[in-house]
Motif scaffolding. Structure first.
Motif, PDB file in Angstrom:
ATOM      1  N   TYR A 120       0.838  -1.210   0.000  1.00 15.24           N
ATOM      2  CA  TYR A 120       0.000   0.000   0.000  1.00 15.24           C
ATOM      3  C   TYR A 120       0.867   1.252   0.000  1.00 15.24           C
ATOM      4  O   TYR A 120       0.499   2.275  -0.569  1.00 15.24           O
ATOM      5  CB  TYR A 120      -0.937   0.000   1.210  1.00 15.24           C
ATOM      6  N   SER A 121       2.010   1.136   0.654  1.00 14.35           N
ATOM      7  CA  SER A 121       2.910   2.293   0.716  1.00 14.35           C
ATOM      8  C   SER A 121       3.394   2.684  -0.675  1.00 14.35           C
ATOM      9  O   SER A 121       3.588   3.860  -0.960  1.00 14.35           O
ATOM     10  CB  SER A 121       4.116   1.973   1.602  1.00 14.35           C
ATOM     11  N   PRO A 158       3.848   5.151   6.409  1.00 17.13           N
ATOM     12  CA  PRO A 158       2.581   5.220   7.149  1.00 17.13           C
ATOM     13  C   PRO A 158       2.796   5.726   8.571  1.00 17.13           C
ATOM     14  O   PRO A 158       3.797   5.376   9.206  1.00 17.13           O
ATOM     15  CB  PRO A 158       2.103   3.767   7.157  1.00 17.13           C
ATOM     16  N   HIS A 210       1.028  -7.887   7.156  1.00 15.60           N
ATOM     17  CA  HIS A 210       1.571  -6.869   8.036  1.00 15.60           C
ATOM     18  C   HIS A 210       0.679  -6.797   9.293  1.00 15.60           C
ATOM     19  O   HIS A 210      -0.544  -6.920   9.172  1.00 15.60           O
ATOM     20  CB  HIS A 210       1.539  -5.528   7.281  1.00 15.60           C
ATOM     21  N   GLN A 216      -6.526  -4.693  11.084  1.00 17.05           N
ATOM     22  CA  GLN A 216      -7.634  -4.048  10.376  1.00 17.05           C
ATOM     23  C   GLN A 216      -8.679  -5.060   9.895  1.00 17.05           C
ATOM     24  O   GLN A 216      -9.791  -4.688   9.541  1.00 17.05           O
ATOM     25  CB  GLN A 216      -7.085  -3.245   9.181  1.00 17.05           C
ATOM     26  N   ASP A 233       5.436  -6.754   5.408  1.00 18.63           N
ATOM     27  CA  ASP A 233       4.467  -5.946   4.660  1.00 18.63           C
ATOM     28  C   ASP A 233       3.486  -6.847   3.945  1.00 18.63           C
ATOM     29  O   ASP A 233       3.724  -8.040   3.776  1.00 18.63           O
ATOM     30  CB  ASP A 233       5.175  -5.000   3.668  1.00 18.63           C
ATOM     31  N   THR A 234       2.366  -6.274   3.549  1.00 20.38           N
ATOM     32  CA  THR A 234       1.274  -7.056   2.964  1.00 20.38           C
ATOM     33  C   THR A 234       1.707  -7.731   1.654  1.00 20.38           C
ATOM     34  O   THR A 234       1.430  -8.898   1.435  1.00 20.38           O
ATOM     35  CB  THR A 234       0.061  -6.150   2.695  1.00 20.38           C
ATOM     36  N   THR A 278      -5.311   4.969   5.676  1.00 18.06           N
ATOM     37  CA  THR A 278      -3.985   5.123   6.292  1.00 18.06           C
ATOM     38  C   THR A 278      -3.428   6.483   5.888  1.00 18.06           C
ATOM     39  O   THR A 278      -3.523   6.885   4.732  1.00 18.06           O
ATOM     40  CB  THR A 278      -3.027   4.002   5.842  1.00 18.06           C
TER      41      THR A 278
HETATM   42  O1  LIG Z   1       2.266  -3.577   4.206  1.00 20.17           O
HETATM   43  C1  LIG Z   1       1.935  -2.667   3.448  1.00 20.17           C
HETATM   44  O2  LIG Z   1       1.439  -2.864   2.345  1.00 20.17           O
HETATM   45  C2  LIG Z   1       2.160  -1.289   3.877  1.00 20.17           C
HETATM   46  O3  LIG Z   1       2.228  -0.420   3.058  1.00 20.17           O
HETATM   47  C3  LIG Z   1       2.263  -1.022   5.347  1.00 20.17           C
HETATM   48  C4  LIG Z   1       0.951  -0.638   6.008  1.00 20.17           C
HETATM   49  C5  LIG Z   1       1.235  -0.091   7.439  1.00 20.17           C
HETATM   50  O4  LIG Z   1       2.350  -0.011   7.880  1.00 20.17           O
HETATM   51  O5  LIG Z   1       0.260   0.264   8.103  1.00 20.17           O
HETATM   52  C6  LIG Z   1       0.331   0.445   5.252  1.00 20.17           C
HETATM   53  C7  LIG Z   1      -0.994   0.538   5.077  1.00 20.17           C
HETATM   54  C8  LIG Z   1      -1.927  -0.434   5.669  1.00 20.17           C
HETATM   55  O6  LIG Z   1      -2.465   0.216   6.800  1.00 20.17           O
HETATM   56  C9  LIG Z   1      -1.271  -1.680   6.104  1.00 20.17           C
HETATM   57  C10 LIG Z   1       0.066  -1.781   6.164  1.00 20.17           C
END
Ligand SMILES: O=C(O)C(=O)C[C@]1(C(=O)O)C=C[C@@H](O)C=C1
Length: 396
Positions: A120-121, A158, A210, A216, A233-234, A278
């Motif tokens: 997501y980052s 984040p 993650h 969540q 990370d995801t 986020t």
């Molecule tokens: O693991 C990812 O994909 C991220 O970008 C990290 C991350 C975080 O650190 O909170 C970013 C957004 C989402 O809330 C879940 C994970």
């Protein structure tokens, strides 16, 4: 797995090629010692180019579009490590031990994020800088370091999520490093449950992601009775499930990660609330000049003496001036986490010492905000302005 090791004595460059891994045959180029001149005209680019032509069947137009293919014009070529997939090139996340010899020149802004492609980052970084070169980093610390060492121009990290709360690690790192917050971006996070093709929900025993993403999706994962395992990370979770061809393990990640790593989407929007947002911070080496032409926000961190009403007094400096606070976070003051007891009876430390991180809705160009900070400084034991930057309002 067959691994070809190609060494160029001229350049002392090692190119490791693992073609047997068909989802991501990898080329590692460790050559920070080589001057740039050689990159443009010497032997190495030819070597790199010939390896690319064996594995990368995408057209030049596609390579240009995805922006991750090895680019012989790029100053990064001799400094980065790349995963090269058959269609797409995946930059390998930078680690703290990565060489710092490259400079971030060239036309595209280079933006560090934590995770691997599909995180997501990465999407948040591309939301702010649509034409940027998003540079994956193994850890949050690495992302900070790559900016400090001029390997990249910005980091997008984040800081809080509407369901999971604060990302404490990044609060701590903001103070440990000397970067400036130059902006923020809010990104709507929509989690999917991913698995290898042919795997059904009933086959799953565990799920990787993650920790924030797992938090969540707490309700959904509990209903499914899945054992949760935290990873960095995801997208890394999705990559692992795909590469290991796991049949009893799924991943919570984005739909982008599903298509990058060839996974099936078993369920969409599995977060506990549809409004899952986020907030990411944009970090740079230099601060931006705060303005008053649009809504600005300022982030500060301070510590206080112990005593009744001291925090109340600190927050009052803003209330007195009608300055709205949008966030307050406290973190242990690590260098001096405990304060000795003042009653002297037990001999044990009595108080914890804290750092307070506050975001307020005003620009440091605004006299009111300057006065508030001046007032706070009169009794704060420490105060640092982390950045004054435009508020991100639209979710688009
Ligand atoms: O693991 C990812 O994909 C991220 O970008 C990290 C991350 C975080 O650190 O909170 C970013 C957004 C989402 O809330 C879940 C994970």
């Amino acid at each position: 797995m067959a691994t070809f090791l190609i060494k160029s004595l001229v350049s002392q460059t090692t190119v490791k090629h693992s073609p047997s891994d068909h989802t991501s045959s990898r080329i590692e180029i460790k050559s920070a010692l080589i001057p740039m001149k050689r990159c443009r005209s010497g032997k190495i680019p030819v070597l790199a180019a010939s390896i690319r032509s064996e594995n990368d069947h995408s057209t030049e137009a596609q390579k240009k579009k995805n922006g991750n293919a090895i680019n012989l014009q790029s100053s990064l070529l001799l400094d980065a490590e790349y995963d090269v997939a058959s269609k797409d090139a995946h930059p390998r996340p930078l680690s703290s031990t990565h060489s710092s010899n490259s400079v971030s020149n060239g036309p595209r802004l280079r933006v560090a994020y934590q995770g691997v492609r599909g995180a997501y980052s990465e999407s948040a970084a591309q939301k702010v800088y649509p034409n940027c070169e998003a540079v994956p980093c193994e850890q949050f610390d690495t992302a900070f370091e790559t900016v400090e060492r001029w390997l990249v121009d910005r980091a997008v990290l984040p800081i809080e999520n509407s369901l999971g709360g604060s990302i404490h690690r990044n609060y701590d790192l903001l103070l440990r490093h000397r970067l400036h917050i130059v902006g923020e971006v809010k990104y709507a996070v929509r989690h999917c449950l991913l698995a290898n093709h042919g795997v059904k929900v009933e086959d799953l025993k565990r799920v990787l992601s993650h920790p924030q993403a797992l938090a969540q999706c707490e309700n959904t994962l509990t209903k499914l009775g899945l054992v949760r395992e935290a990873v960095d990370d995801t997208a890394g979770a999705a990559k692992h499930v795909a590469l290991q061809k796991l049949e009893d393990t799924g991943a919570v990640a984005s739909s982008a990660a599903a298509s990058i790593y060839g996974l099936n989407i078993l369920a969409e929007d599995i977060q506990d609330d549809s409004d899952n947002v986020t907030r990411f911070l944009i970090l740079a080496r230099e601060p931006i000049i705060p303005g008053t032409d649009r809504p600005f926000k300022t982030s500060i961190v301070f510590s206080l003496e112990e005593g009744p009403g001291v925090l109340f007094k600190a927050l009052a400096v803003f209330a007195l001036r009608q300055i709205n606070l949008t966030k307050i976070e406290s973190r242990p003051l690590r260098k001096q986490p405990l304060r000795a007891s003042d009653d002297g009876n037990s001999g044990l430390p009595k108080y914890f010492d804290y750092l307070f991180y506050v975001d307020f809705e005003a620009s440091m160009a605004d006299e009111n905000a300057q006065n508030a900070c001046r007032h706070l400084k009169e009794f704060a034991t420490f105060l640092r302005v982390l950045g004054s930057y435009p508020v991100h309002t639209s979710m688009m």
